[in-house]
Design an enzyme around this catalytic site. Structure first.
Site, mmCIF file in Angstrom:
data_model
loop_
_atom_site.group_PDB
_atom_site.id
_atom_site.type_symbol
_atom_site.label_atom_id
_atom_site.label_comp_id
_atom_site.label_asym_id
_atom_site.label_seq_id
_atom_site.Cartn_x
_atom_site.Cartn_y
_atom_site.Cartn_z
ATOM 1 N N TYR A 142 0.825 -1.209 0.000
ATOM 2 C CA TYR A 142 0.000 0.000 0.000
ATOM 3 C C TYR A 142 0.864 1.267 0.000
ATOM 4 C CZ TYR A 142 -4.720 -1.821 0.871
ATOM 5 O OH TYR A 142 -5.957 -2.408 0.750
ATOM 6 N N LYS A 189 2.544 -15.331 1.864
ATOM 7 C CA LYS A 189 2.811 -16.038 0.604
ATOM 8 C C LYS A 189 4.316 -16.320 0.594
ATOM 9 C CE LYS A 189 1.401 -17.554 -3.421
ATOM 10 N NZ LYS A 189 0.426 -18.647 -3.589
ATOM 11 N N ASP A 221 -3.589 -18.055 -0.410
ATOM 12 C CA ASP A 221 -4.574 -18.764 -1.245
ATOM 13 C C ASP A 221 -5.251 -19.879 -0.449
ATOM 14 O OD1 ASP A 221 -2.088 -19.985 -1.191
ATOM 15 O OD2 ASP A 221 -2.000 -20.416 -3.341
ATOM 16 N N ASP A 245 -6.509 -6.984 4.152
ATOM 17 C CA ASP A 245 -7.630 -6.282 3.523
ATOM 18 C C ASP A 245 -8.561 -7.288 2.851
ATOM 19 O OD1 ASP A 245 -9.131 -4.089 2.448
ATOM 20 O OD2 ASP A 245 -8.144 -4.453 0.529
ATOM 21 N N ASP A 249 -12.650 -8.610 4.097
ATOM 22 C CA ASP A 249 -13.890 -8.485 3.331
ATOM 23 C C ASP A 249 -14.548 -9.847 3.137
ATOM 24 O OD1 ASP A 249 -13.056 -5.696 2.861
ATOM 25 O OD2 ASP A 249 -14.717 -5.749 1.443
#
Ligand code: IPM
Ligand code: MN
Length: 372
Positions: A142, A189, A221, A245, A249
């Site tokens: 970000y 990851k 994943d 993030d 959601d």
């Protein structure tokens, strides 16, 4: 207690949902004899329209002069669909997080029995889901350097993390896990990214100081899959800015509505409380947005300042609204109740209730003492 609160409604449904949280905080003031001083300021798209910038100096200053920030939402579709836009409403939020040093974003994902049937997942899968995401909020992709080649055909975003940035949020996550079900899942990851390998190394080393907490590491994943298959297996989830993030959601949808998920953003000196959902412009002014995520964010605010009885009272009032089905249409399609009514009902239950203190299950391990 006296608290100075900066109120930044922002775009879309932000001001409406924050308005309901304010009703609840006022009910808390009245019931528990506190004094909260509210000062409003513009941020995001509305600030761009008036001042040409999503985070005007006076808004930032107000936040710095306050004990906490109550934030609504940011974002306007006209910028979402314009890849050439030079400034965007969301930059106000990102800059604010950075300026206030809000490195830890805490998002509790809990399936409430009363709204179980609203989850898109099967009841037996989603029932009992109760985890909290610790999302790193001021670093990673970000905030890394962004580049676009002169001819506009090549772009890059740098993802960078330091040991210090990882360790300060990891300690908060471990401390929370210690107070909860003693399990921490690091999501990364590490099979591909160097930053993820650093996260693993730092978090695993810190884990040695929290022997009672079981640490597991999942690739993002796989974590996305596990969250759908066995969400109740998670307790505390620790993730970098981007992965946190995404997972939050996903978490908000599995508990039945994006309108339910609150968040607290915490730093050394400041704190901010905001719903996880977006600005939902289509619903603006229609009195149908769900105010619960914003009201839950106020619960987190009270908790952060050690006002436990007060946070429990608001929490219990929200649960009562679920039980009595006084909810907005995103929760119950046939509901005739709007944003205002739901907010009024919850606020009234704080003032009137005689059995608030009996519900004491709000525990995500927040609290100022946890800051290291
Ligand atoms: C959130 C939001 C923000 C983010 C946007 C609005 C920049 O999606 O708080 O989750 O990505 O952090
Ligand atoms: Mn988001």
């Amino acid at each position: 207690m006296q608290l100075r609160l900066a109120v930044l409604g922002g775009d879309g449904i932000g001001p409406e949902v924050v308005g309901q949280a304010l009703k609840c905080l006022k009910a808390v003031e009245e019931t528990f004899n506190h004094r909260f001083i509210y000062k409003k300021a513009l941020v995001g798209g509305v600030a761009m329209q008036k001042y040409g910038t999503p985070l005007p100096e006076q808004t930032l200053q107000l936040c710095k002069d306050s004990d906490a920030v109550l934030y609504g939402t940011s974002g306007l579709p006209k910028y979402d669909n314009d890849p050439n836009a030079k400034i965007r409403p969301e930059q106000g939020l990102l800059q604010l997080r950075k300026e206030l040093g809000l490195f830890a974003n805490i998002r509790p994902v809990k399936m409430f029995a009363e709204v179980l049937s609203h989850s898109p997942l099967r009841k037996d899968i989603v029932s009992g889901t109760d985890f909290v995401i610790f999302r790193e909020l001021t670093g990673g992709i970000y905030f890394g350097e962004k580049k676009l080649s002169d001819d506009g055909t090549v772009a890059s975003d740098l993802c960078q993390y330091s040991e210090h940035e990882i360790s300060r949020i990891a300690h908060l996550a471990f401390k929370a896990a210690k107070k909860r079900r003693k399990k921490l899942t690091l999501v990364d990851k590490a099979n591909v990214l160097e930053t993820s390998r650093l996260w693993r190394r730092v978090v695993t080393a810190i884990g040695q100081s929290y022997p009672e907490v079981a640490l597991e590491c999942l690739f993002i994943d796989n974590a996305a899959v596990q969250l759908l298959l066995r969400p109740s297996n998670f307790d505390v989830v620790l993730a970098d800015n981007m992965f946190g993030d995404m997972l939050s959601d996903q978490g908000s949808v599995i508990i039945g509505s994006q309108g339910l998920l609150p968040s607290a953003s915490i730093g050394e000196d400041y704190s901010m409380f905001e719903p996880v959902h977006g600005s939902f412009l289509q619903a603006k002014g229609k009195n149908k947005a769900n105010p619960v995520a914003s009201i839950f964010s106020a619960v987190m605010l009270l908790d952060h300042f050690g006002l436990k009885e007060e946070s429990n009272a608001v929490y219990a009032a929200i649960r009562k609204s679920f039980k009595k089905k006084i909810v907005t249409p995103d929760i119950l399609g046939s509901s005739k109740y709007g944003t205002d009514y739901v907010g009024d009902f919850i606020a009234s239950q704080i003032t009137d209730s005689d059995d608030n203190t009996n519900i004491n299950e709000y525990n995500i391990g927040l609290g100022k003492s946890t800051i290291i």
